[in-house]
Design a protein around this motif. Structure first.
Motif, PDB file in Angstrom:
ATOM      1  N   MET A  17      35.979  33.894  35.543  1.00  0.00           N
ATOM      2  CA  MET A  17      36.128  34.207  34.055  1.00  0.00           C
ATOM      3  C   MET A  17      37.166  35.094  33.608  1.00  0.00           C
ATOM      4  SD  MET A  17      33.426  32.182  32.991  1.00  0.00           S
ATOM      5  CE  MET A  17      33.442  32.874  31.357  1.00  0.00           C
ATOM      6  N   GLY A  18      37.599  35.863  34.315  1.00  0.00           N
ATOM      7  CA  GLY A  18      38.605  36.664  33.845  1.00  0.00           C
ATOM      8  C   GLY A  18      39.849  36.038  34.189  1.00  0.00           C
ATOM      9  N   THR A  38      39.734  43.148  44.419  1.00  0.00           N
ATOM     10  CA  THR A  38      40.304  42.430  45.527  1.00  0.00           C
ATOM     11  C   THR A  38      41.684  41.884  44.997  1.00  0.00           C
ATOM     12  OG1 THR A  38      38.317  41.971  46.373  1.00  0.00           O
ATOM     13  CG2 THR A  38      39.901  40.688  47.215  1.00  0.00           C
ATOM     14  N   ALA A  75      29.944  47.734  38.140  1.00  0.00           N
ATOM     15  CA  ALA A  75      31.302  47.264  38.328  1.00  0.00           C
ATOM     16  C   ALA A  75      32.245  47.719  37.064  1.00  0.00           C
ATOM     17  CB  ALA A  75      31.437  45.653  38.550  1.00  0.00           C
TER      18      ALA A  75
HETATM   19  N1  NAP Z   1      31.034  32.333  35.559  1.00  0.00           N
HETATM   20  C1  NAP Z   1      30.351  32.084  34.171  1.00  0.00           C
HETATM   21  O1  NAP Z   1      30.024  30.787  33.800  1.00  0.00           O
HETATM   22  C2  NAP Z   1      29.981  33.277  33.251  1.00  0.00           C
HETATM   23  C3  NAP Z   1      29.970  32.872  31.951  1.00  0.00           C
HETATM   24  C4  NAP Z   1      29.452  33.791  31.128  1.00  0.00           C
HETATM   25  C5  NAP Z   1      29.684  35.068  31.405  1.00  0.00           C
HETATM   26  N2  NAP Z   1      29.799  35.435  32.892  1.00  0.00           N
HETATM   27  C6  NAP Z   1      29.543  36.874  33.318  1.00  0.00           C
HETATM   28  O2  NAP Z   1      31.157  37.201  33.382  1.00  0.00           O
HETATM   29  C7  NAP Z   1      30.879  38.298  34.456  1.00  0.00           C
HETATM   30  C8  NAP Z   1      32.007  37.844  35.478  1.00  0.00           C
HETATM   31  O3  NAP Z   1      31.692  36.492  36.076  1.00  0.00           O
HETATM   32  P1  NAP Z   1      32.533  35.748  36.993  1.00  0.00           P
HETATM   33  O4  NAP Z   1      31.868  34.298  37.015  1.00  0.00           O
HETATM   34  O5  NAP Z   1      33.851  35.785  36.685  1.00  0.00           O
HETATM   35  O6  NAP Z   1      32.220  36.294  38.432  1.00  0.00           O
HETATM   36  P2  NAP Z   1      33.039  36.531  39.559  1.00  0.00           P
HETATM   37  O7  NAP Z   1      34.040  35.473  39.635  1.00  0.00           O
HETATM   38  O8  NAP Z   1      32.033  36.531  40.845  1.00  0.00           O
HETATM   39  O9  NAP Z   1      34.046  37.729  39.419  1.00  0.00           O
HETATM   40  C9  NAP Z   1      33.268  39.028  39.529  1.00  0.00           C
HETATM   41  C10 NAP Z   1      34.510  40.125  39.227  1.00  0.00           C
HETATM   42  O10 NAP Z   1      33.596  41.437  39.319  1.00  0.00           O
HETATM   43  C11 NAP Z   1      34.326  42.203  40.187  1.00  0.00           C
HETATM   44  N3  NAP Z   1      33.939  43.542  40.885  1.00  0.00           N
HETATM   45  C12 NAP Z   1      32.325  43.193  41.434  1.00  0.00           C
HETATM   46  N4  NAP Z   1      32.043  44.310  41.934  1.00  0.00           N
HETATM   47  C13 NAP Z   1      32.871  45.098  41.378  1.00  0.00           C
HETATM   48  C14 NAP Z   1      33.162  46.770  41.723  1.00  0.00           C
HETATM   49  N5  NAP Z   1      31.960  47.405  42.193  1.00  0.00           N
HETATM   50  N6  NAP Z   1      34.152  47.278  41.020  1.00  0.00           N
HETATM   51  C15 NAP Z   1      35.283  46.445  40.713  1.00  0.00           C
HETATM   52  N7  NAP Z   1      35.314  45.253  40.504  1.00  0.00           N
HETATM   53  C16 NAP Z   1      33.842  44.385  40.842  1.00  0.00           C
HETATM   54  C17 NAP Z   1      34.703  41.080  41.132  1.00  0.00           C
HETATM   55  O11 NAP Z   1      35.937  41.712  42.065  1.00  0.00           O
HETATM   56  P3  NAP Z   1      36.324  41.037  43.680  1.00  0.00           P
HETATM   57  O12 NAP Z   1      37.085  39.908  43.432  1.00  0.00           O
HETATM   58  O13 NAP Z   1      36.951  42.224  44.168  1.00  0.00           O
HETATM   59  O14 NAP Z   1      34.948  40.918  44.209  1.00  0.00           O
HETATM   60  C18 NAP Z   1      35.479  40.204  40.265  1.00  0.00           C
HETATM   61  O15 NAP Z   1      36.740  40.301  39.697  1.00  0.00           O
HETATM   62  C19 NAP Z   1      29.443  38.367  34.866  1.00  0.00           C
HETATM   63  O16 NAP Z   1      29.230  39.391  34.131  1.00  0.00           O
HETATM   64  C20 NAP Z   1      29.224  36.985  34.428  1.00  0.00           C
HETATM   65  O17 NAP Z   1      27.503  37.252  34.553  1.00  0.00           O
HETATM   66  C21 NAP Z   1      30.020  34.420  33.622  1.00  0.00           C
END
Ligand code: NAP
Length: 296
Positions: A17-18, A38, A75
């Motif tokens: 997402m980011g 990372t 996180a």
């Molecule tokens: N994907 C979707 O459809 C969606 C939609 C709406 C909301 N969301 C929400 O948006 C958020 C991110 O989702 P995503 O899909 O982008 O997940 P993702 O691709 O798994 O990314 C997770 C991020 O969190 C970081 N992270 C995890 N543990 C950490 C820690 N202890 N310290 C610092 N950074 C940490 C990861 O860093 P690393 O790369 O180093 O692991 C990565 O940047 C979540 O809360 C999710 O529920 C997701």
């Protein structure tokens, strides 16, 4: 701060997402400083024009808005702690990760301690809407941030639903949990419809074709049934994140004193899929929970 002063956004967390949100901001002409735990996952953003920082404090230093998009409350707290030396009073903190209700008071307390203007802003929409700037932003935060945040919200979202002025009240997060309870239920229903079709010797695609255009139809259901029938588990929203949200939903229900047996079953099934090694796959891989590995 005036709208025309929102020039730089620090994006902490460049996962699925980011990264998409950072690219949407860059397309809108907003300066992006990107940081990810990372580093290799943030580096590709440099090609789109982001300034990639190895240190979270350098990313937030001088930014008008700090946008967090990380996996969970822990996180977010860890990233903001790392960013602390670069934070300055008056910065807007747009907290878009789905963290649930429990961490909110601690995050609000952190914001107050550092003079940050916190907006609880979970988003609805997945990888493609994030890439296209078409998210639905659910927001609660002080009135004074709305004008300066407008260019940022316009860049990442198709629409922002303002739900109040107090981020710590959790109104936006409450609505996000409700929305995701439907998303997870529909995905699980799709997985079970495919499993039942296959077990009964029916082509699984007959089900979505049968309800196409009827009141029971939904584009999301069509998409998930097709993905599962084709065993396409490319992640839009990972099973690991979905399992986390399922836990947040059951916890919120427990705290509110409402029984949610379906949410509990969904959480258990997703936890099983993660334990079976499918955490990095799309949440549709809930279909694979407890199945032999050749089902994938
Ligand atoms: N994907 C979707 O459809 C969606 C939609 C709406 C909301 N969301 C929400 O948006 C958020 C991110 O989702 P995503 O899909 O982008 O997940 P993702 O691709 O798994 O990314 C997770 C991020 O969190 C970081 N992270 C995890 N543990 C950490 C820690 N202890 N310290 C610092 N950074 C940490 C990861 O860093 P690393 O790369 O180093 O692991 C990565 O940047 C979540 O809360 C999710 O529920 C997701």
């Amino acid at each position: 701060m005036n709208a025309d002063k929102t020039r730089a956004v620090a994006v902490l967390g460049t996962g699925i997402m980011g990264a998409g949100m950072a690219r949407s901001l860059l397309r809108a002409g907003i300066e992006v400083r990107a940081w990810n735990r990372t580093a290799a996952r943030a580096e590709p953003l440099a090609a789109s024009g982001a300034r990639v920082e190895a240190d979270a404090a350098d990313a937030v230093r001088g930014a008008d808005v700090v946008l967090t998009m990380l996996s969970d409350g822990r996180a977010v707290a860890a990233a903001m702690q790392a960013a602390t030396p670069g934070l300055s009073e008056g910065q807007i903190w747009l907290q878009t990760s789905t963290v649930g209700l429990e961490p909110l008071p601690g995050l609000a307390e952190f914001a107050a301690r550092h003079g940050l203007l916190l907006v609880d802003a979970p988003v609805s929409g997945t990888r493609q809407p994030a890439e296209n700037g078409q998210l639905m932003v659910l927001a609660a935060g002080p009135q004074q941030v709305r004008e300066p945040l407008a260019p940022v919200l316009d860049a990442i979202g198709a629409k922002t639903l303002w739900l109040g002025e107090d981020a710590a009240s959790g109104t936006a997060t409450r609505l996000k949990l409700v929305v995701n309870s439907w998303v997870l239920a529909t995905t699980t229903a799709a997985a079970e419809a495919v499993a039942l079709s296959e077990a009964l010797g029916i082509d699984p695609m007959l089900f979505p074709r049968t309800i196409a255009g009827a009141v029971t139809d939904s584009p999301f259901l069509q998409m998930k049934v097709k993905a599962i029938a084709e065993r396409n588990f490319e992640p839009n929203f990972s099973a690991e994140m979905a399992a986390k949200d399922a836990r947040l939903i059951t916890l919120a229900g427990e705290d509110a004193g409402v029984p949610l047996p379906m949410a509990a079953a969904i959480a258990e099934r997703l936890a099983r899929a993660v334990a079976d090694g499918h955490g990095d796959k799309d949440m549709a891989a809930t279909y694979l929970a407890g199945r032999p590995s050749d089902a994938a």
